[in-house]
Scaffold this active site. Sequence first.
Site, PDB file in Angstrom:
ATOM      1  N   HIS A 284       0.868  -1.189   0.000  1.00 21.93           N
ATOM      2  CA  HIS A 284       0.000   0.000   0.000  1.00 21.93           C
ATOM      3  C   HIS A 284       0.899   1.231   0.000  1.00 21.93           C
ATOM      4  O   HIS A 284       1.883   1.284   0.739  1.00 21.93           O
ATOM      5  CB  HIS A 284      -0.870  -0.039   1.261  1.00 21.93           C
ATOM      6  CG  HIS A 284      -1.985   0.948   1.278  1.00 21.93           C
ATOM      7  ND1 HIS A 284      -1.773   2.304   1.367  1.00 21.93           N
ATOM      8  CD2 HIS A 284      -3.327   0.782   1.224  1.00 21.93           C
ATOM      9  CE1 HIS A 284      -2.951   2.926   1.364  1.00 21.93           C
ATOM     10  NE2 HIS A 284      -3.900   2.026   1.283  1.00 21.93           N
TER      11      HIS A 284
ATOM     12  N   ARG B 284      -6.772  10.369   0.422  1.00 24.36           N
ATOM     13  CA  ARG B 284      -6.666  10.866  -0.961  1.00 24.36           C
ATOM     14  C   ARG B 284      -8.045  10.988  -1.600  1.00 24.36           C
ATOM     15  O   ARG B 284      -8.294  11.877  -2.406  1.00 24.36           O
ATOM     16  CB  ARG B 284      -5.746   9.936  -1.767  1.00 24.36           C
ATOM     17  CG  ARG B 284      -4.270  10.127  -1.410  1.00 24.36           C
ATOM     18  CD  ARG B 284      -3.381   9.058  -2.011  1.00 24.36           C
ATOM     19  NE  ARG B 284      -3.429   7.827  -1.231  1.00 24.36           N
ATOM     20  CZ  ARG B 284      -3.424   6.607  -1.736  1.00 24.36           C
ATOM     21  NH1 ARG B 284      -3.357   6.439  -3.043  1.00 24.36           N
ATOM     22  NH2 ARG B 284      -3.455   5.552  -0.952  1.00 24.36           N
TER      23      ARG B 284
END
Length: 603
Positions: A235, A255
């Site tokens: 990740h 995000r």
Amino acid sequence: MNFETHDYDVLVIGAGGAGLRAAIEASAAGVKVGLICKSLLGKAHTVMAEGGVAAALANVDDRDSWKVHFADTMRGGQYVNNWRMAELHAKEAPDRVRELEAWGAVFDRTSDGRILQRNFGGHRYPRLAHVGDRTGLELIRTLQDYGVHRGISVHMEFTVARLLLTDGRAAGVVGYERERGRFRVFTAGAIVLATGGLGRAYKVTSNSWEGTGDGHALAYDAGAELLDMEFVQFHPTGMIWPPSVQGILVTEGVRGEGGILLNKDGRRFMFDDIPDAYRNQTADNEDEGWRYTQGDKNARRPPELLTRDHVARCIRREVKAGRGSPHGGVFLDIAWIKKRLSDAEGHIKRKLPSMYHQFKELADIDITKEPMEVGPTTHYVMGGIRVDADSQMSTVPGLFAAGECAAGINGANRLGGNSLSDLLVFGKRAGEYAAAFARDNRRVAVNQAEAQAAADEVLKPFDAGAGAENPYSIQSALQEMMQAQVGIVRTEAEMQQALVDLDVLKARAAKVGVTGNRDYNPGWHTAIDLHNLLTVSEAITRSAIERKESRGGHFREDYPDKAAEFGSINLVTRKGANGSMEVRRVPILEMPAELKQVIEEQR
Ligand SMILES: Cc1cc2nc3c(=O)[nH]c(=O)nc-3n(C[C@H](O)[C@H](O)[C@H](O)COP(=O)(O)OP(=O)(O)OC[C@H]3O[C@@H](n4cnc5c(N)ncnc54)[C@H](O)[C@@H]3O)c2cc1C
């Protein structure tokens, strides 16, 4: 030894989302269900899931549908996914989420009262149903509340050490109580493995202590096949500072809410490298990217929401080029949205409460005011137990697998949010088909001598005597080695060296010793985990050597491009006749024309 024995029709190993959902479904079919978990009920790794569960409910954007979700999942997995699993997943996820709501899950809401959905990497439209950034907690709470009223017998803090076969069929398990170290045997007509991931094979990971690949190793030892073990997901955004919290996840939801990635020069570097397959769907300026995160249907996604494999490699590139942050990562900035929103601070605290507290408590950073420092962390394994798409049965009759320990749906890379929906869709299916199998195949006796041999093996570390190896030092050497040699960027030479190192570590593990007694003894538990960690590490390494290309989570510096010959195969790992690990190529079945057309329509 006379084992205390429990008999069930369906035995589920693992009480995360997949195990709970399987147990609920099996018990709804009217069979006797037992559920075993290594930790306390409610503490499975699923509880840590943050960002949300992906399902094409189309509540926020009515252009979404199962077809778009299917195409996104296949594109994200770079087309080596099991297309049938991807199809079932996309079609069934909305019903599984609505069902969860009917069972009491309190999702965040749209202004007109429907389940709210957020943006996530690789998903074309806002698709993640969520509860702030604590979605896994709500999922587990709901499944548990619902499940406990269905007569499921739960055995907590019990570690399964070996699967027992009778006439080639899964017939039971043997394991030990973590508290007292007493052994017990469970028999069952069908067994569902739902043991989660294996991130603990690496030094930097977002996974909890439970992620030691137990189910993968249990299945492999029992003769089942593993699929595509080379595909490990790193990740892009884990915490990197201070060292004590390195690897802890920073949800992609940051995000999704407008967070941007910057290098040390303040440059938004994700605009520098947009893969061709995503160019048409990606914003080409900052304003468009921001508008997308705020729900503008005419805007395209910002490059920070490209797939995880790509974002992780871009971060690595910046760091390698000397443009990283002070502690070897990059900056993730959500505080900047104050330029665009009047109540940015309140918005961040409302939408990302866990992230706010995580950074405040662990790193003394106020994310509403300052950027975070982040870097890649080992997060998820796309590879796992090879299963039939519809029933989730493995290649061993009566042995089923669901959730992260099973493989197929994600191909070379998983899209965020697709795991929680995978747990619900395939947990349900595994429970349903396991119950049917148990009805058709009566429970059979297990071989007591085999159970005894397994227990003796597990107790061996108490007899190691002088010259014994310390379990923690082997575990940490393995994690360092896998991180350095079979990590985010791989080469033939490093991975061949990893195989040599694995042999050395296996020899050390054979001499592992522990002190004290069997009452809650973490050193002993770590010694037992070693076999699983070493097995999955070897499977990852051998498969990664065999796949001589780069695809999704698997990136090889010596083969940096995708190769057509690997686009039509999966890699299958199994124990050979002489006990050594074998990896072979298996062609992917031809996709039906109607699914091919769905993919074409969504390009
Ligand atoms: C921090 C974090 C955030 C995440 N956020 C998201 C997200 O927002 N959306 C999303 O889709 N995915 C997310 N993921 C991924 C997702 O949470 C996991 O893939 C998923 O929860 C795995 O669920 P599972 O049911 O397969 O296994 P788990 O939840 O890991 O449960 C495994 C169970 O098996 C038991 N077990 C293991 N070994 C044994 C054994 N030997 N004997 C007995 N019991 C055993 C354990 O005790 C546990 O009960 C996230 C992952 C992390 C680490």
